[in-house]
Design a protein around this motif. Structure first.
Motif, short mmCIF file in Angstrom:
data_model
loop_
_atom_site.label_atom_id
_atom_site.label_comp_id
_atom_site.label_asym_id
_atom_site.label_seq_id
_atom_site.Cartn_x
_atom_site.Cartn_y
_atom_site.Cartn_z
N GLY A 93 47.45 28.68 27.06
CA GLY A 93 47.98 27.41 27.55
C GLY A 93 48.07 27.29 29.05
O GLY A 93 48.76 26.39 29.55
N ARG A 94 47.37 28.16 29.78
CA ARG A 94 47.41 28.08 31.25
C ARG A 94 46.00 28.19 31.81
O ARG A 94 45.18 28.94 31.29
N ARG A 95 45.76 27.46 32.87
CA ARG A 95 44.43 27.48 33.46
C ARG A 95 44.38 28.49 34.60
O ARG A 95 45.40 28.96 35.09
N THR A 96 43.14 28.76 35.02
CA THR A 96 42.90 29.71 36.11
C THR A 96 42.09 29.05 37.21
O THR A 96 41.05 28.44 36.94
N VAL A 97 42.58 29.15 38.42
CA VAL A 97 41.77 28.75 39.58
C VAL A 97 40.96 29.97 40.00
O VAL A 97 41.53 30.98 40.41
N LEU A 98 39.66 29.86 39.82
CA LEU A 98 38.78 30.97 40.19
C LEU A 98 38.16 30.66 41.54
O LEU A 98 37.34 29.75 41.67
N PHE A 99 38.54 31.43 42.54
CA PHE A 99 38.04 31.25 43.90
C PHE A 99 36.89 32.22 44.13
O PHE A 99 37.05 33.44 43.99
N VAL A 100 35.72 31.67 44.47
CA VAL A 100 34.53 32.48 44.71
C VAL A 100 34.16 32.35 46.18
O VAL A 100 33.64 31.32 46.62
N ASP A 101 34.44 33.40 46.93
CA ASP A 101 34.16 33.39 48.37
C ASP A 101 32.68 33.69 48.61
O ASP A 101 32.07 34.49 47.88
N GLU A 102 32.11 33.04 49.61
CA GLU A 102 30.69 33.20 49.94
C GLU A 102 29.81 32.93 48.72
O GLU A 102 28.87 33.68 48.42
N VAL A 103 30.11 31.86 48.00
CA VAL A 103 29.43 31.58 46.72
C VAL A 103 27.92 31.45 46.91
O VAL A 103 27.14 31.69 45.98
N HIS A 104 27.48 31.07 48.10
CA HIS A 104 26.05 30.89 48.34
C HIS A 104 25.27 32.19 48.23
O HIS A 104 24.04 32.18 48.12
N ARG A 105 25.98 33.33 48.25
CA ARG A 105 25.29 34.62 48.15
C ARG A 105 24.97 34.99 46.70
O ARG A 105 24.25 35.96 46.46
N PHE A 106 25.53 34.27 45.73
CA PHE A 106 25.16 34.49 44.34
C PHE A 106 23.80 33.86 44.08
O PHE A 106 23.52 32.75 44.57
N ASN A 107 22.97 34.52 43.29
CA ASN A 107 21.67 33.94 42.94
C ASN A 107 21.85 32.90 41.83
O ASN A 107 22.95 32.68 41.33
N LYS A 108 20.74 32.29 41.43
CA LYS A 108 20.81 31.19 40.45
C LYS A 108 21.42 31.64 39.13
O LYS A 108 22.26 30.94 38.54
N ALA A 109 21.02 32.83 38.64
CA ALA A 109 21.54 33.31 37.36
C ALA A 109 23.04 33.55 37.44
O ALA A 109 23.78 33.23 36.51
N GLN A 110 23.50 34.09 38.55
CA GLN A 110 24.93 34.34 38.71
C GLN A 110 25.70 33.03 38.82
O GLN A 110 26.80 32.90 38.27
N GLN A 111 25.13 32.05 39.51
CA GLN A 111 25.80 30.74 39.60
C GLN A 111 25.87 30.07 38.24
O GLN A 111 26.88 29.44 37.90
N ASP A 112 24.82 30.23 37.42
CA ASP A 112 24.79 29.61 36.09
C ASP A 112 25.88 30.17 35.17
O ASP A 112 26.29 29.50 34.22
N ALA A 113 26.35 31.39 35.45
CA ALA A 113 27.36 32.00 34.58
C ALA A 113 28.66 31.21 34.57
O ALA A 113 29.43 31.27 33.60
N PHE A 114 28.92 30.45 35.61
CA PHE A 114 30.16 29.69 35.69
C PHE A 114 30.10 28.37 34.93
O PHE A 114 31.15 27.80 34.59
#
Length: 436
Positions: A93-114
Protein backbone atom coordinates in the motif's frame (compact mmCIF):
# COMPACT_ATOMS: atom_id res chain seq x y z
CA UNK A 1 30.72 13.49 10.00
CA UNK A 2 28.65 14.34 6.92
CA UNK A 3 29.80 17.13 4.57
CA UNK A 4 28.23 20.54 5.02
CA UNK A 5 26.49 20.32 1.62
CA UNK A 6 24.75 17.11 2.70
CA UNK A 7 23.81 18.43 6.15
CA UNK A 8 22.31 21.59 4.64
CA UNK A 9 20.24 19.75 2.04
CA UNK A 10 16.80 21.46 2.03
CA UNK A 11 14.11 19.75 4.10
CA UNK A 12 11.26 21.57 2.33
CA UNK A 13 10.50 23.36 -0.91
CA UNK A 14 10.78 26.70 0.89
CA UNK A 15 14.44 25.97 1.70
CA UNK A 16 15.40 25.33 -1.91
CA UNK A 17 17.30 28.13 -3.63
CA UNK A 18 17.08 28.82 -7.34
CA UNK A 19 14.60 27.18 -9.74
CA UNK A 20 12.20 30.11 -9.38
CA UNK A 21 10.54 29.35 -12.70
CA UNK A 22 10.03 25.65 -12.04
CA UNK A 23 9.08 25.89 -8.36
CA UNK A 24 7.31 29.24 -8.23
CA UNK A 25 4.51 29.34 -5.59
CA UNK A 26 1.80 29.11 -8.25
CA UNK A 27 3.57 26.64 -10.55
CA UNK A 28 1.87 23.38 -11.47
CA UNK A 29 4.83 21.29 -10.31
CA UNK A 30 5.02 22.92 -6.89
CA UNK A 31 1.28 22.56 -6.30
CA UNK A 32 1.35 18.90 -7.31
CA UNK A 33 4.34 18.18 -5.05
CA UNK A 34 2.73 19.88 -2.06
CA UNK A 35 -0.47 17.92 -2.69
CA UNK A 36 1.49 14.67 -2.85
CA UNK A 37 0.26 14.06 -6.40
CA UNK A 38 3.55 13.57 -8.20
CA UNK A 39 4.35 11.95 -11.52
CA UNK A 40 7.33 10.21 -13.08
CA UNK A 41 9.77 12.73 -14.45
CA UNK A 42 13.20 13.49 -15.87
CA UNK A 43 15.12 16.29 -14.17
CA UNK A 44 17.55 17.82 -16.66
CA UNK A 45 20.06 20.36 -15.40
CA UNK A 46 23.70 21.09 -14.53
CA UNK A 47 25.46 19.68 -11.44
CA UNK A 48 24.47 21.14 -8.09
CA UNK A 49 21.17 22.66 -9.22
CA UNK A 50 19.03 20.53 -6.85
CA UNK A 51 18.00 17.42 -8.79
CA UNK A 52 18.68 14.97 -5.95
CA UNK A 53 17.14 17.31 -3.39
CA UNK A 54 13.96 17.67 -5.43
CA UNK A 55 13.67 13.89 -5.73
CA UNK A 56 13.99 13.53 -1.93
CA UNK A 57 11.32 16.16 -1.41
CA UNK A 58 9.01 14.38 -3.86
CA UNK A 59 9.20 11.27 -1.69
CA UNK A 60 8.70 13.28 1.51
CA UNK A 61 5.64 15.16 0.31
CA UNK A 62 4.13 12.02 -1.26
CA UNK A 63 4.85 9.94 1.88
CA UNK A 64 6.67 7.42 -0.32
CA UNK A 65 9.74 5.26 0.10
CA UNK A 66 12.88 6.75 -1.40
CA UNK A 67 15.37 4.55 -3.20
CA UNK A 68 18.32 5.77 -5.23
CA UNK A 69 20.54 4.06 -7.77
CA UNK A 70 23.38 5.49 -9.80
CA UNK A 71 23.75 4.57 -13.45
CA UNK A 72 27.50 4.94 -12.96
CA UNK A 73 27.73 2.43 -10.10
CA UNK A 74 24.70 0.15 -10.60
CA UNK A 75 24.06 -2.57 -13.14
CA UNK A 76 20.85 -4.28 -14.28
CA UNK A 77 20.89 -6.93 -11.47
CA UNK A 78 20.87 -4.21 -8.79
CA UNK A 79 18.16 -2.31 -10.62
CA UNK A 80 15.99 -5.44 -10.77
CA UNK A 81 16.50 -6.00 -7.03
CA UNK A 82 15.36 -2.46 -6.24
CA UNK A 83 12.35 -2.85 -8.56
CA UNK A 84 11.39 -6.12 -6.84
CA UNK A 85 11.51 -4.39 -3.46
CA UNK A 86 9.36 -1.59 -4.86
CA UNK A 87 6.81 -4.22 -5.97
CA UNK A 88 6.57 -5.52 -2.41
CA UNK A 89 6.25 -2.01 -1.02
CA UNK A 90 3.50 -1.28 -3.53
CA UNK A 91 1.67 -4.47 -2.56
CA UNK A 92 1.77 -3.19 1.02
CA UNK A 93 0.00 0.00 0.00
CA UNK A 94 2.94 2.39 -0.36
CA UNK A 95 4.71 3.72 -3.40
CA UNK A 96 8.42 4.15 -4.02
CA UNK A 97 10.18 7.15 -5.52
CA UNK A 98 13.04 5.61 -7.45
CA UNK A 99 15.75 8.18 -8.11
CA UNK A 100 18.16 7.24 -10.91
CA UNK A 101 21.19 9.51 -10.99
CA UNK A 102 23.01 9.98 -14.31
CA UNK A 103 20.20 8.05 -16.01
CA UNK A 104 21.66 8.86 -19.44
CA UNK A 105 24.49 6.41 -18.72
CA UNK A 106 22.08 3.46 -18.79
CA UNK A 107 21.81 1.79 -22.20
CA UNK A 108 18.50 1.16 -23.99
CA UNK A 109 17.94 -2.27 -22.43
CA UNK A 110 18.56 -0.95 -18.93
CA UNK A 111 16.22 2.00 -19.53
CA UNK A 112 13.52 -0.37 -20.80
CA UNK A 113 13.60 -2.26 -17.48
CA UNK A 114 11.79 0.62 -15.80
CA UNK A 115 8.92 0.89 -18.29
CA UNK A 116 6.42 -1.70 -16.97
CA UNK A 117 6.89 -0.50 -13.40
CA UNK A 118 6.25 3.11 -14.40
CA UNK A 119 3.11 2.05 -16.30
CA UNK A 120 1.71 0.06 -13.37
CA UNK A 121 2.50 2.85 -10.92
CA UNK A 122 4.77 0.62 -8.86
CA UNK A 123 7.38 3.37 -8.85
CA UNK A 124 7.47 7.09 -9.27
CA UNK A 125 10.46 7.29 -11.56
CA UNK A 126 12.75 10.32 -11.20
CA UNK A 127 15.71 10.32 -13.56
CA UNK A 128 18.44 12.94 -13.22
CA UNK A 129 20.67 13.88 -16.13
CA UNK A 130 23.08 16.60 -17.13
CA UNK A 131 22.70 15.64 -20.80
CA UNK A 132 19.92 16.49 -23.26
CA UNK A 133 17.25 13.78 -22.73
CA UNK A 134 16.15 13.91 -26.35
CA UNK A 135 19.60 12.64 -27.35
CA UNK A 136 20.45 10.32 -24.46
CA UNK A 137 17.16 8.68 -23.40
CA UNK A 138 15.03 6.37 -25.51
CA UNK A 139 11.64 7.52 -26.72
CA UNK A 140 9.74 4.88 -24.74
CA UNK A 141 11.04 6.20 -21.43
CA UNK A 142 10.54 9.82 -22.46
CA UNK A 143 6.92 9.14 -23.41
CA UNK A 144 6.19 7.95 -19.87
CA UNK A 145 7.91 10.82 -18.07
CA UNK A 146 7.64 14.56 -18.06
CA UNK A 147 10.90 16.42 -18.60
CA UNK A 148 11.58 19.33 -16.24
CA UNK A 149 14.46 21.64 -17.11
CA UNK A 150 16.44 22.88 -14.11
CA UNK A 151 18.78 25.85 -14.37
CA UNK A 152 22.15 26.68 -12.87
CA UNK A 153 21.65 28.53 -9.59
CA UNK A 154 22.52 32.22 -9.60
CA UNK A 155 25.33 33.60 -7.42
CA UNK A 156 22.79 35.56 -5.37
CA UNK A 157 20.79 32.42 -4.61
CA UNK A 158 23.95 30.49 -3.75
CA UNK A 159 24.92 33.26 -1.38
CA UNK A 160 21.54 32.84 0.32
CA UNK A 161 22.36 29.15 0.89
CA UNK A 162 25.79 30.10 2.28
CA UNK A 163 24.28 32.61 4.70
CA UNK A 164 21.78 30.00 5.88
CA UNK A 165 24.62 27.55 6.53
CA UNK A 166 26.47 30.19 8.57
CA UNK A 167 23.38 30.86 10.68
CA UNK A 168 22.19 27.27 11.22
CA UNK A 169 23.58 26.01 14.53
CA UNK A 170 22.16 22.48 14.16
CA UNK A 171 23.16 21.52 10.63
CA UNK A 172 25.49 24.29 9.58
CA UNK A 173 28.34 26.41 10.90
CA UNK A 174 26.31 28.61 13.21
CA UNK A 175 27.56 29.14 16.75
CA UNK A 176 31.21 28.54 15.88
CA UNK A 177 32.17 32.18 15.77
CA UNK A 178 33.49 31.97 12.23
CA UNK A 179 34.42 35.38 10.85
CA UNK A 180 33.87 35.89 7.11
CA UNK A 181 33.18 39.11 5.22
CA UNK A 182 30.31 39.96 2.88
CA UNK A 183 32.65 40.36 -0.09
CA UNK A 184 34.26 37.00 0.66
CA UNK A 185 30.87 35.28 0.69
CA UNK A 186 30.15 36.84 -2.69
CA UNK A 187 33.46 35.52 -4.06
CA UNK A 188 32.56 32.00 -2.92
CA UNK A 189 29.07 32.29 -4.43
CA UNK A 190 30.53 33.42 -7.74
CA UNK A 191 33.23 30.75 -7.70
CA UNK A 192 30.55 28.08 -7.20
CA UNK A 193 29.60 28.67 -10.86
CA UNK A 194 25.92 27.82 -10.46
CA UNK A 195 26.53 24.77 -8.22
CA UNK A 196 25.11 25.06 -4.69
CA UNK A 197 26.95 21.95 -3.55
CA UNK A 198 30.26 23.39 -4.72
CA UNK A 199 29.56 26.67 -2.93
CA UNK A 200 28.85 24.93 0.39
CA UNK A 201 31.94 22.75 -0.04
CA UNK A 202 34.14 25.81 -0.62
CA UNK A 203 32.65 27.48 2.46
CA UNK A 204 33.33 24.37 4.54
CA UNK A 205 36.96 24.22 3.37
CA UNK A 206 37.42 27.91 4.13
CA UNK A 207 36.03 27.34 7.64
CA UNK A 208 38.38 24.42 8.23
CA UNK A 209 41.51 26.34 7.25
CA UNK A 210 40.54 29.74 8.68
CA UNK A 211 43.24 31.52 10.64
CA UNK A 212 43.09 30.89 14.36
CA UNK A 213 40.63 28.00 14.15
CA UNK A 214 41.01 25.53 17.01
CA UNK A 215 39.01 22.35 17.56
CA UNK A 216 36.40 23.48 15.05
CA UNK A 217 35.70 26.75 16.89
CA UNK A 218 36.16 30.34 15.76
CA UNK A 219 38.64 31.42 13.11
CA UNK A 220 38.80 34.19 10.55
CA UNK A 221 38.62 33.68 6.80
CA UNK A 222 41.20 36.11 5.49
CA UNK A 223 41.62 37.15 1.86
CA UNK A 224 44.83 35.12 1.71
CA UNK A 225 43.08 31.98 2.97
CA UNK A 226 40.20 32.44 0.55
CA UNK A 227 42.56 32.97 -2.38
CA UNK A 228 44.09 29.55 -1.71
CA UNK A 229 40.68 27.91 -1.29
CA UNK A 230 39.43 29.31 -4.60
CA UNK A 231 42.64 28.70 -6.55
CA UNK A 232 42.50 26.65 -9.75
CA UNK A 233 38.73 26.42 -9.81
CA UNK A 234 37.19 25.28 -13.09
CA UNK A 235 34.12 26.40 -14.98
CA UNK A 236 31.36 24.01 -16.05
CA UNK A 237 32.19 22.41 -19.37
CA UNK A 238 31.60 18.99 -20.89
CA UNK A 239 34.01 18.18 -23.69
CA UNK A 240 31.68 15.57 -25.16
CA UNK A 241 28.24 16.78 -24.16
CA UNK A 242 25.66 19.36 -25.01
CA UNK A 243 27.50 22.26 -23.36
CA UNK A 244 30.40 21.63 -25.72
CA UNK A 245 28.20 21.79 -28.82
CA UNK A 246 26.20 24.76 -27.50
CA UNK A 247 29.39 26.75 -26.95
CA UNK A 248 30.80 25.69 -30.31
CA UNK A 249 27.56 26.86 -31.92
CA UNK A 250 27.82 30.16 -30.06
CA UNK A 251 31.38 30.72 -31.29
CA UNK A 252 30.43 29.96 -34.90
CA UNK A 253 27.35 32.16 -34.86
CA UNK A 254 29.17 35.09 -33.27
CA UNK A 255 31.81 34.90 -36.00
CA UNK A 256 29.05 34.78 -38.61
CA UNK A 257 27.29 37.81 -37.10
CA UNK A 258 30.52 39.87 -37.16
CA UNK A 259 30.81 40.15 -33.36
CA UNK A 260 34.53 39.66 -32.60
CA UNK A 261 34.12 40.42 -28.90
CA UNK A 262 31.51 37.71 -28.37
CA UNK A 263 33.52 35.30 -30.55
CA UNK A 264 36.58 35.88 -28.35
CA UNK A 265 34.52 35.22 -25.22
CA UNK A 266 33.27 31.84 -26.43
CA UNK A 267 36.71 30.86 -27.70
CA UNK A 268 38.13 31.68 -24.25
CA UNK A 269 35.32 29.74 -22.54
CA UNK A 270 36.03 26.64 -24.59
CA UNK A 271 39.78 26.78 -24.10
CA UNK A 272 39.27 27.39 -20.39
CA UNK A 273 36.99 24.35 -20.22
CA UNK A 274 39.57 22.06 -21.80
CA UNK A 275 38.41 21.93 -25.42
CA UNK A 276 41.03 20.59 -27.83
CA UNK A 277 42.70 23.65 -29.44
CA UNK A 278 43.33 21.58 -32.57
CA UNK A 279 39.60 20.98 -32.89
CA UNK A 280 38.92 24.70 -32.46
CA UNK A 281 41.52 25.49 -35.14
CA UNK A 282 39.76 23.07 -37.50
CA UNK A 283 36.38 24.65 -36.83
CA UNK A 284 37.75 28.18 -37.32
CA UNK A 285 39.13 27.05 -40.69
CA UNK A 286 35.69 25.72 -41.56
CA UNK A 287 34.21 29.13 -40.71
CA UNK A 288 36.73 30.73 -43.06
CA UNK A 289 35.37 28.78 -46.02
CA UNK A 290 31.72 28.53 -44.99
CA UNK A 291 30.97 32.03 -43.75
CA UNK A 292 33.74 34.26 -45.11
CA UNK A 293 34.41 32.44 -48.35
CA UNK A 294 35.52 34.41 -51.36
CA UNK A 295 34.43 37.71 -49.85
CA UNK A 296 37.92 37.59 -48.28
CA UNK A 297 40.07 34.68 -49.56
CA UNK A 298 42.83 35.70 -47.14
CA UNK A 299 40.75 34.32 -44.27
CA UNK A 300 41.39 30.69 -45.25
CA UNK A 301 45.15 31.14 -45.37
CA UNK A 302 45.12 33.02 -42.08
CA UNK A 303 43.16 30.18 -40.46
CA UNK A 304 45.62 27.59 -41.70
CA UNK A 305 48.53 29.76 -40.56
CA UNK A 306 46.96 30.09 -37.09
CA UNK A 307 46.45 26.32 -36.95
CA UNK A 308 50.08 25.79 -37.91
CA UNK A 309 51.23 28.39 -35.38
CA UNK A 310 49.38 26.61 -32.60
CA UNK A 311 50.91 23.26 -33.61
CA UNK A 312 54.35 24.86 -33.37
CA UNK A 313 53.83 26.85 -30.16
CA UNK A 314 51.33 24.81 -28.17
CA UNK A 315 49.46 26.24 -25.15
CA UNK A 316 49.24 28.88 -23.91
CA UNK A 317 51.33 30.81 -26.46
CA UNK A 318 49.61 29.33 -29.51
CA UNK A 319 46.16 30.21 -28.22
CA UNK A 320 46.79 33.83 -29.17
CA UNK A 321 47.02 32.76 -32.83
CA UNK A 322 43.56 31.19 -32.57
CA UNK A 323 42.23 34.33 -30.87
CA UNK A 324 43.71 36.50 -33.62
CA UNK A 325 42.10 34.54 -36.43
CA UNK A 326 38.76 34.48 -34.57
CA UNK A 327 38.86 38.28 -34.41
CA UNK A 328 39.71 38.52 -38.11
CA UNK A 329 37.01 36.08 -39.22
CA UNK A 330 34.40 37.92 -37.19
CA UNK A 331 35.51 41.34 -38.45
CA UNK A 332 35.93 40.76 -42.18
CA UNK A 333 33.36 40.61 -45.00
CA UNK A 334 31.14 37.52 -45.10
CA UNK A 335 29.76 35.37 -47.89
CA UNK A 336 28.26 31.90 -47.96
CA UNK A 337 27.95 31.97 -51.77
CA UNK A 338 30.61 29.27 -52.27
CA UNK A 339 29.03 27.14 -49.53
CA UNK A 340 25.60 27.37 -51.20
CA UNK A 341 27.04 26.78 -54.68
CA UNK A 342 28.80 23.62 -53.51
CA UNK A 343 25.56 22.31 -52.02
CA UNK A 344 23.65 22.94 -55.24
CA UNK A 345 26.31 21.22 -57.31
CA UNK A 346 26.18 18.17 -55.01
CA UNK A 347 22.39 18.13 -55.29
CA UNK A 348 22.61 18.09 -59.12
CA UNK A 349 25.09 15.21 -59.01
CA UNK A 350 22.55 13.18 -57.03
CA UNK A 351 19.65 14.31 -59.21
CA UNK A 352 21.14 13.67 -62.65
CA UNK A 353 23.18 10.57 -61.87
CA UNK A 354 26.07 9.48 -64.09
CA UNK A 355 26.13 11.89 -67.02
CA UNK A 356 28.60 11.53 -69.89
CA UNK A 357 31.35 14.12 -70.24
CA UNK A 358 30.69 16.22 -73.39
CA UNK A 359 32.92 15.09 -76.26
CA UNK A 360 34.62 18.45 -76.77
CA UNK A 361 36.11 18.54 -73.26
CA UNK A 362 37.14 14.89 -73.04
CA UNK A 363 40.78 13.94 -72.85
CA UNK A 364 42.20 12.49 -76.10
CA UNK A 365 45.64 10.97 -75.44
CA UNK A 366 45.45 8.34 -78.25
CA UNK A 367 44.76 8.40 -82.00
CA UNK A 368 41.76 6.08 -81.56
CA UNK A 369 40.16 8.43 -79.10
CA UNK A 370 40.75 11.39 -81.41
CA UNK A 371 39.17 9.43 -84.27
CA UNK A 372 36.16 8.73 -82.06
CA UNK A 373 35.66 12.47 -81.60
CA UNK A 374 37.22 12.94 -78.17
CA UNK A 375 38.19 16.60 -77.79
CA UNK A 376 36.72 17.55 -81.18
CA UNK A 377 35.52 21.15 -81.27
CA UNK A 378 37.30 22.17 -78.09
CA UNK A 379 38.20 25.84 -78.06
CA UNK A 380 41.45 26.70 -76.28
CA UNK A 381 40.52 29.59 -74.02
CA UNK A 382 43.94 31.27 -74.11
CA UNK A 383 43.62 31.66 -77.86
CA UNK A 384 40.15 33.19 -77.63
CA UNK A 385 39.50 36.92 -77.46
CA UNK A 386 39.49 38.02 -73.84
CA UNK A 387 40.93 34.66 -72.72
CA UNK A 388 37.55 32.91 -72.51
CA UNK A 389 36.00 30.68 -75.18
CA UNK A 390 32.37 31.61 -74.68
CA UNK A 391 30.83 29.35 -77.30
CA UNK A 392 31.28 26.04 -75.50
CA UNK A 393 29.57 24.51 -72.47
CA UNK A 394 31.15 22.72 -69.56
CA UNK A 395 28.07 20.76 -68.50
CA UNK A 396 26.66 17.42 -69.69
CA UNK A 397 24.21 17.85 -72.57
CA UNK A 398 21.23 16.64 -70.50
CA UNK A 399 21.71 19.39 -67.94
CA UNK A 400 22.40 22.51 -69.94
CA UNK A 401 24.12 25.52 -68.38
CA UNK A 402 23.67 25.82 -64.61
CA UNK A 403 24.33 28.71 -62.23
CA UNK A 404 25.44 27.72 -58.73
CA UNK A 405 27.80 30.44 -57.61
CA UNK A 406 26.11 33.79 -57.04
CA UNK A 407 28.53 36.21 -55.35
CA UNK A 408 27.23 38.62 -52.74
CA UNK A 409 27.86 42.34 -52.84
CA UNK A 410 30.46 42.28 -50.08
CA UNK A 411 34.23 42.26 -50.04
CA UNK A 412 36.12 40.81 -52.98
CA UNK A 413 32.98 39.10 -54.27
CA UNK A 414 31.73 42.46 -55.55
CA UNK A 415 34.38 42.35 -58.29
CA UNK A 416 33.95 38.61 -58.84
CA UNK A 417 30.20 39.09 -59.25
CA UNK A 418 30.61 41.86 -61.82
CA UNK A 419 33.00 39.75 -63.88
CA UNK A 420 30.89 36.59 -63.74
CA UNK A 421 27.69 38.46 -64.55
CA UNK A 422 29.31 39.80 -67.71
CA UNK A 423 30.80 36.43 -68.72
CA UNK A 424 27.55 34.55 -68.12
CA UNK A 425 25.61 37.01 -70.24
CA UNK A 426 28.20 36.79 -73.06
CA UNK A 427 28.32 32.97 -72.83
CA UNK A 428 24.53 32.75 -73.03
CA UNK A 429 24.50 35.04 -76.07
CA UNK A 430 27.32 33.17 -77.79
CA UNK A 431 25.75 29.73 -77.24
CA UNK A 432 22.36 31.06 -78.33
CA UNK A 433 23.79 32.33 -81.63
CA UNK A 434 25.58 29.00 -82.13
CA UNK A 435 22.37 27.01 -81.77
CA UNK A 436 20.56 29.07 -84.45
Amino acid sequence: MRPLAERMRPASLDEMVGQRRLLAPDSVLRRSIQAGQVHSMILWGPPGCGKTTLALLLARYADAEFRAVSAVLSGLPEVRKVLAEAEQTFAGGRRTVLFVDEVHRFNKAQQDAFLPHIERGTILFVGATTENPSFELNSALLSRCRVHVMEAVSADDIRQALERALEDETRGLGGRGLQIGESQLQLIATAADGDVRRGLTLLEIAAEVAEGVEAGQGGTVTDEVLEQVLADRTRRFDKGGEQFYDQMSALHKCVRSSNPDAALYWLARMLDGGADPGYLARRLTRMAVEDVGLADPRALQMSIDAWDAYDRLGSPEGELALAQVAIYLASTAKSNAAYKAWGQAQADVRKYGTQEVPMHIRNAPTRLMKNLGYGRGYQYDHDAEGGVALGQTGFPDAMGERVYYQPVERGMEIRLGEKLERLRAEREAAQGNRSK
